[in-house]
Design an enzyme around this catalytic site. Structure first.
Site, mmCIF file in Angstrom:
data_model
loop_
_atom_site.group_PDB
_atom_site.id
_atom_site.type_symbol
_atom_site.label_atom_id
_atom_site.label_comp_id
_atom_site.label_asym_id
_atom_site.label_seq_id
_atom_site.Cartn_x
_atom_site.Cartn_y
_atom_site.Cartn_z
ATOM 1 N N LYS A 192 0.849 -1.194 0.000
ATOM 2 C CA LYS A 192 0.000 0.000 0.000
ATOM 3 C C LYS A 192 0.882 1.241 0.000
ATOM 4 C CE LYS A 192 -1.806 2.745 3.067
ATOM 5 N NZ LYS A 192 -1.872 4.029 2.315
ATOM 6 N N GLU A 195 -1.603 7.436 -0.115
ATOM 7 C CA GLU A 195 -2.648 7.954 -1.002
ATOM 8 C C GLU A 195 -2.248 9.273 -1.649
ATOM 9 O OE1 GLU A 195 -3.329 9.622 3.079
ATOM 10 O OE2 GLU A 195 -2.839 7.648 2.245
ATOM 11 N N GLY A 245 7.212 5.376 7.979
ATOM 12 C CA GLY A 245 6.341 6.517 8.197
ATOM 13 C C GLY A 245 6.603 7.146 9.551
ATOM 14 N N GLY A 250 3.738 4.104 13.544
ATOM 15 C CA GLY A 250 4.512 2.893 13.796
ATOM 16 C C GLY A 250 4.170 2.253 15.129
ATOM 17 N N GLU A 267 10.658 1.652 9.973
ATOM 18 C CA GLU A 267 11.623 2.724 9.712
ATOM 19 C C GLU A 267 10.851 4.015 9.908
ATOM 20 O OE1 GLU A 267 13.496 5.624 8.774
ATOM 21 O OE2 GLU A 267 12.901 5.173 6.719
ATOM 22 N N CYS A 301 13.439 11.570 6.428
ATOM 23 C CA CYS A 301 13.723 11.065 7.773
ATOM 24 C C CYS A 301 15.191 11.225 8.130
ATOM 25 C CB CYS A 301 13.306 9.602 7.893
ATOM 26 S SG CYS A 301 14.128 8.511 6.709
ATOM 27 N N GLU A 401 10.197 16.180 14.852
ATOM 28 C CA GLU A 401 10.517 16.124 13.429
ATOM 29 C C GLU A 401 9.712 17.184 12.681
ATOM 30 O OE1 GLU A 401 11.586 12.413 10.510
ATOM 31 O OE2 GLU A 401 9.684 12.336 11.560
#
Length: 508
Positions: A192, A195, A245, A250, A267, A301, A401
């Site tokens: 997946k 989107e 993501g 996660g 990750e 990231c 982040e």
């Protein structure tokens, strides 16, 4: 207007019509049964780039059933490593032949510069070829020192059905860090994509079919995390989830996957430091810092979003970074000279701006940027290159982040303080150190709590070297032999040679 290098010109042709992205299930391309679709509007050009099928539980269930059947009947896992490698290498050839088509769509969907999309999409072929080499060289172990009548063999077998969920910032590259390695191991997969950037993953489905991958071995379902990603993470017929993501998502996947004790590889985020010592080559370090924070619009990231500079050189070094940042080419992603493009969504641009404004309100100093950037003819879904000083380690802009072209500056007095500041984070993805003294570099590398430590460079990567993080940056590894082995189960086979075992039950 800031004195910046802004480029509005366009040199790459736009597609004639939106790309129609469809599911790829059991070897067949199809729209959703209920006819639902989603549209992606380019953040840089405001046009509809793609129309994608919007999956539901029905498509997800069908994809998982297909992957399960394909694994259980051995149509892929039962092939020799050579036969799997042949197909993976064919996919690599098709990727290279499709580089421009992939890059144009990825640039328009994500807002990243066309030059970076070309490097990401075309360069991904190397990951597929390296994975193909691992398919042929995978092996277990044997133990012939267990006694003259015992032979022990350790087998490495594919884990089974793998759900692969990928993000929007490097949609084709991150998919290629996962899928070819899972396939090389003999697994079957359900994929997946985000989107926001579905198209290059859907295009890969076309290449898989052309390369001769058996039906059901890789299935692609387009749609949102709920219901598609959620079902992929919880379904009992899925043996492993590989996710890239946010750390928040996660953690949710880890909890939900725990109900069926799936293996989970994650990750996640990073708040990556670069530490600059006084004896560093400041020209090289400043260029690497500028690259590290602005590459992919900072939506990475591995972004080096915080630097830790010795106080004796802080003023000089920050001035160098500010001067270089003014020369970075911001603007139209469809021009090959552009280095920094658009922010992926308006909501994300506002989030970035919020971090900067909150830092200023708390007493930080903006040395450069700090606001929305207007590009003539393209609008304001861009953000100025931003450098922020006078921050403290507890500020959100330093700890969280930001995922944008925003650099924060901390200073240190000695080696111990530099290490402490670098490790003062819930994340542990990457770190960098700049010094002409090899002892300083090695000592820092040993103490840094990060899955990758770069010394006198930043973001060099190779298919042979594993990638992944410590702490809340994730678990498990991708690429390299260690990343490949994430998709394998270990089985011990103990064989007695001859009838030498003494009976446990006495019959006479």
């Amino acid at each position: 207007m800031l004195d910046l290098n802004i480029l509005a010109e366009q040199t790459v042709d736009m597609p004639e019509a939106p790309y129609h992205a469809r599911h790829f299930i059991d070897g067949v391309f199809a729209d959703s049964a209920d006819g639902r679709t989603s549209e992606r509007v380019s953040p840089s050009h405001g046009i509809v780039v793609s129309q994608a099928a919007l999956g539901s539980e029905a498509e997800t269930e069908a994809a998982i059933r297909s992957a399960r059947a394909a694994f259980d009947d051995g149509r892929w896992s039962g092939l020799s490593g050579k036969d799997r490698a042949v197909i993976l290498n064919k996919v690599a050839d098709l990727i290279e032949a499709s580089e421009e088509r992939l890059a144009v769509i990825e640039t328009l969907e994500s807002g990243k510069p066309i030059s970076q999309s070309r490097g990401e999409c075309g360069g991904a072929a190397d990951l597929w070829r390296y994975a193909a080499s691992l398919a042929r060289t995978m092996h277990g172990d044997s133990h012939n020192t267990l006694g003259e009548d015992i032979l022990g063999v350790v087998l490495k077998e594919p884990i089974g059905v793998v759900s692969i969920i990928t993000p929007w910032n490097f949609p084709f590259w991150i998919l290629s860090q996962k899928l070819p390695f899972a396939l090389a191991a003999g697994c079957t997969c359900v994929v997946k994509p985000s989107e926001v950037t579905p198209s290059t993953t859907a295009m890969l489905g076309e290449m898989l079919a052309e390369a001769g991958l058996p039906a059901g071995v890789c299935n692609i379902v387009l749609g949102y995390g709920d219901p598609v990603g959620s079902l992929m993470s919880t379904h009992r017929d899925v043996d492993m989830v590989s996710f890239t993501g946010s750390t928040a998502v996660g953690k949710r996947i880890t909890k939900s996957a725990g109900d069926t004790l799936k293996k989970v590889a994650l990750e996640l985020g990073g708040k990556n430091p670069q530490v600059i010592f006084p004896d560093a080559n400041l020209d090289d370090a400043a260029d690497a810092v500028t690259f590290g924070v602005h590459f992919n619009v900072g939506q990475c990231c591995n972004s080096s979003s915080r630097i830790i500079v010795h106080e004796d050189i802080a003023d000089e070094f920050v001035a160098r970074v500010v001067a270089l940042s003014r020369k970075v080419v911001f603007g139209n992603p469809m021009h090959p000279d552009t280095q920094v493009g658009a922010i992926v969504t308006e909501e994300h641009r506002s989030k970035i701006d919020g971090y900067v404004n909150d830092a200023v309100a708390a007493g930080a100093e903006v040395c450069l940027g700090g606001g929305v950037l207007d590009v003539p003819g393209l609008g304001n879904q861009f953000y100025q290159p931003t450098v922020v000083r006078g921050v403290t380690p507890d500020m959100p802009i330093v700890r969280e982040e930001v995922f944008g072209p925003v650099l924060t500056v901390l200073t240190f007095r000695d080696f111990e303080e530099a290490v402490a500041l670098a490790n003062d984070s819930t994340y542990g993805l990457s770190a960098g150190v700049w010094s002409e003294n090899v002892h300083t570099c090695l000592a820092f590398s040993r103490k840094a709590q990060a899955g990758t430590v770069w010394t006198n460079t930043w973001m060099d990567g190779f298919p042979e070297l594993a990638f992944g993080g410590m702490k809340e940056s994730g678990q498990g590894r991708e690429i390299g032999r260690y990343g490949f082995e994430e998709f394998l189960e270990v089985k011990s086979l103990v064989m007695r040679i001859g009838r030498t075992r003494a009976p446990w039950v006495k019959t006479a």
